[in-house]
Design a protein around this motif. Structure first.
Motif: not given
Length: 53
Positions: A31-35, A41-45
């Motif tokens: 879970v921590p790696a997924i978060i 991803i959000r930062r890149t977007w």
């Protein structure tokens, strides 16, 4: 039902619980790696969205 069947049933139940708990531990460990990946991803977007005119 004799004692052999009872003992085998108890051992099977404990085995099933151990397998379920180990699978849950494995899944929760990821879970921590997924978060972190989701935040990246959000930062890149956001960064690519700001660059467009």
């Amino acid at each position: 039902m004799n004692w052999d069947a009872i003992v085998l049933s108890v051992l099977a139940a404990f085995g099933a619980v151990v397998i379920a708990l180990s699978q849950l531990h494995e899944a929760l460990g990821k879970v921590p790696a997924i978060i972190r990946a989701w935040h990246e991803i959000r930062r890149t977007w956001r960064e690519t969205g700001d660059d467009q005119p």
